[in-house]
Design a protein around this motif. Structure first.
Motif, short mmCIF file in Angstrom:
data_model
loop_
_atom_site.label_atom_id
_atom_site.label_comp_id
_atom_site.label_asym_id
_atom_site.label_seq_id
_atom_site.Cartn_x
_atom_site.Cartn_y
_atom_site.Cartn_z
N ARG A 80 0.83 -1.19 0.00
CA ARG A 80 0.00 0.00 0.00
C ARG A 80 0.87 1.25 0.00
O ARG A 80 1.97 1.24 0.56
N PRO A 81 0.41 2.32 -0.62
CA PRO A 81 1.24 3.53 -0.70
C PRO A 81 1.27 4.30 0.61
O PRO A 81 0.30 4.29 1.38
N GLY A 82 2.43 4.95 0.85
CA GLY A 82 2.51 5.95 1.91
C GLY A 82 2.37 5.44 3.32
O GLY A 82 1.98 6.21 4.20
N ARG A 83 2.67 4.18 3.55
CA ARG A 83 2.67 3.71 4.94
C ARG A 83 3.77 2.68 5.12
O ARG A 83 4.08 1.89 4.23
N THR A 84 4.34 2.70 6.32
CA THR A 84 5.41 1.75 6.61
C THR A 84 4.79 0.39 6.91
O THR A 84 3.87 0.30 7.73
N GLN A 85 5.27 -0.62 6.21
CA GLN A 85 4.74 -1.96 6.41
C GLN A 85 5.88 -2.96 6.31
O GLN A 85 6.89 -2.69 5.68
N PRO A 86 5.73 -4.10 6.97
CA PRO A 86 6.82 -5.08 6.88
C PRO A 86 6.89 -5.69 5.49
O PRO A 86 5.85 -6.06 4.92
N PHE A 87 8.09 -5.72 4.93
CA PHE A 87 8.30 -6.40 3.66
C PHE A 87 9.11 -7.66 3.96
O PHE A 87 10.20 -7.58 4.53
N ARG A 88 8.57 -8.81 3.60
CA ARG A 88 9.23 -10.09 3.89
C ARG A 88 9.51 -10.84 2.60
O ARG A 88 8.71 -10.82 1.66
N PRO A 138 11.14 -3.01 7.57
CA PRO A 138 10.05 -2.05 7.39
C PRO A 138 10.27 -1.28 6.08
O PRO A 138 11.37 -0.81 5.83
N LEU A 139 9.24 -1.21 5.28
CA LEU A 139 9.38 -0.58 3.96
C LEU A 139 8.22 0.40 3.75
O LEU A 139 7.06 0.06 4.02
N ARG A 140 8.57 1.58 3.29
CA ARG A 140 7.55 2.59 2.99
C ARG A 140 7.74 3.03 1.54
O ARG A 140 8.80 3.56 1.19
N LEU A 141 6.73 2.80 0.71
CA LEU A 141 6.78 3.21 -0.69
C LEU A 141 5.78 4.36 -0.85
O LEU A 141 4.58 4.18 -0.66
N GLU A 142 6.32 5.51 -1.14
CA GLU A 142 5.53 6.74 -1.07
C GLU A 142 4.47 6.82 -2.16
O GLU A 142 3.31 7.07 -1.90
N GLY A 143 4.91 6.63 -3.40
CA GLY A 143 4.00 6.87 -4.52
C GLY A 143 3.59 5.59 -5.22
O GLY A 143 4.24 4.55 -5.09
N ALA A 144 2.50 5.68 -5.97
CA ALA A 144 2.04 4.54 -6.77
C ALA A 144 3.04 4.26 -7.89
O ALA A 144 3.79 5.14 -8.30
N GLY A 145 3.00 3.02 -8.38
CA GLY A 145 3.85 2.66 -9.50
C GLY A 145 4.44 1.28 -9.34
O GLY A 145 4.09 0.54 -8.41
N PHE A 167 4.52 -3.79 -6.57
CA PHE A 167 3.45 -2.94 -7.10
C PHE A 167 2.83 -2.11 -5.99
O PHE A 167 2.55 -2.63 -4.90
N VAL A 168 2.62 -0.85 -6.29
CA VAL A 168 1.87 0.03 -5.39
C VAL A 168 0.71 0.60 -6.20
O VAL A 168 0.92 1.33 -7.18
#
Ligand SMILES: [Cu+2]
Length: 289
Positions: A80-88, A138-145, A167-168
């Motif tokens: 999801r965009p714009g939020r810090t979430q665990p990436f595993r 922890p991964l935060r992807l700001e924008g869509a794409g 994908f975001v």
């Protein structure tokens, strides 16, 4: 008509070269499996040589999710965009088991580079390895794409870089690749880049000078064991080239030897560390034929 004479001999010679190249690639793949009982010491010169061979390049350019017997398997590739979430994710070996036996270099077992495919939002992360062989950060992807995630690691001194798309969802406006420029800024630092004309497949020197308030900075903190860190990504496919800095240098200088395989444009990301903070400066460079 059966070709005879020089053209036919040239064709045979070219075919032989292709066979040699293919054999080298297979040999590279065959020796690349996890758990090989190699006791070869970490030897810088040998590694750099390996990077320049077709097999060495193919296992370390991040264009594949699977290379040299290893595969990169994210738990989920949509975030999801714009939020810090665990990436595993996991790195599986040739038998499909989570690999554990990574080399430690500069205090790090695995580098995770994430960048959107238009080169926006470059991140360099160091995930942690759990006992079950899964990595998380922890991964935060700001924008869509669409983003590219690269896992860069070594086993028995041999580097492998695997890539996977992330994908975001959302509306995405791609950024244009900026023109080549000799200067960039990051967090109050000015960074200048000097280099001779760069040619495909030939070693060239990239000389960065970091200044603050018009004066070269006096020192750098080691960042993953070096004065600086540089990743070059090829325009068009994001082929990944990790470049090692030369030791030492004048005040404020970080010098890299780069050998970029093909002509065209690359986005390069310089990182250096000062007062506990890592700074990132992107540049566009052109490589001639
Ligand atoms: Cu790293």
């Amino acid at each position: 008509v059966i070709p005879t004479g020089a053209p036919a001999r040239l064709a045979a010679f070219a075919a032989a070269l292709l066979l040699i190249g293919g054999a080298a690639a297979l040999a590279g793949a065959a020796t690349g499996g996890g758990g090989a009982p190699s006791a070869a010491p970490h030897e810088e010169g040998a590694m750099e040589m390996e990077q320049t061979t077709p097999a060495g390049l193919a296992r370390a350019n991040g264009l594949a999710t699977e290379a040299a017997g290893y595969s990169l398997v994210p738990e989920q590739a949509t975030l999801r965009p714009g939020r810090t979430q665990p990436f595993r994710f996991r790195i599986l070996d040739a038998r499909g088991r989570a690999a554990h036996d990574f080399d430690v270099d500069g205090g790090v077992r695995l580098h995770l580079i994430v960048v959107r495919r238009d080169f926006a939002g470059y991140q360099h992360l160091h995930p942690t390895l759990a006992a079950d062989g899964s990595w998380s950060v922890p991964l935060r992807l700001e924008g869509a794409g669409v983003y590219r995630a690269f896992a860069d690691f070594e086993v028995d001194g041999r580097k492998t870089v695997l890539g996977h798309d992330l994908f975001v969802p959302g509306a995405f406006t791609p950024q244009r690749l900026p023109q080549e420029r000799a200067a960039a800024s990051a967090d109050g630092y000015s960074i200048a880049l000097e280099h001779e004309p760069l040619h495909a497949g030939a070693e060239g020197e990239l000389r960065f000078t970091v200044t603050r308030d018009g004066r070269p900075v006096s020192s750098f903190q080691p960042y993953v064991g070096h004065r600086g860190h540089l990743v070059a990504l090829r325009d068009g496919d994001l082929a990944y080239m990790h470049v090692h800095p030369l030791a030492g240098g004048a005040a404020g200088e970080i010098v890299f030897h780069a050998e970029l395989p093909t002509a065209g444009r690359y986005r390069v990301f310089l990182q250096f560390k000062r007062a506990g903070v890592v700074h990132t400066a992107p540049f566009t460079i052109e490589v001639e034929r």
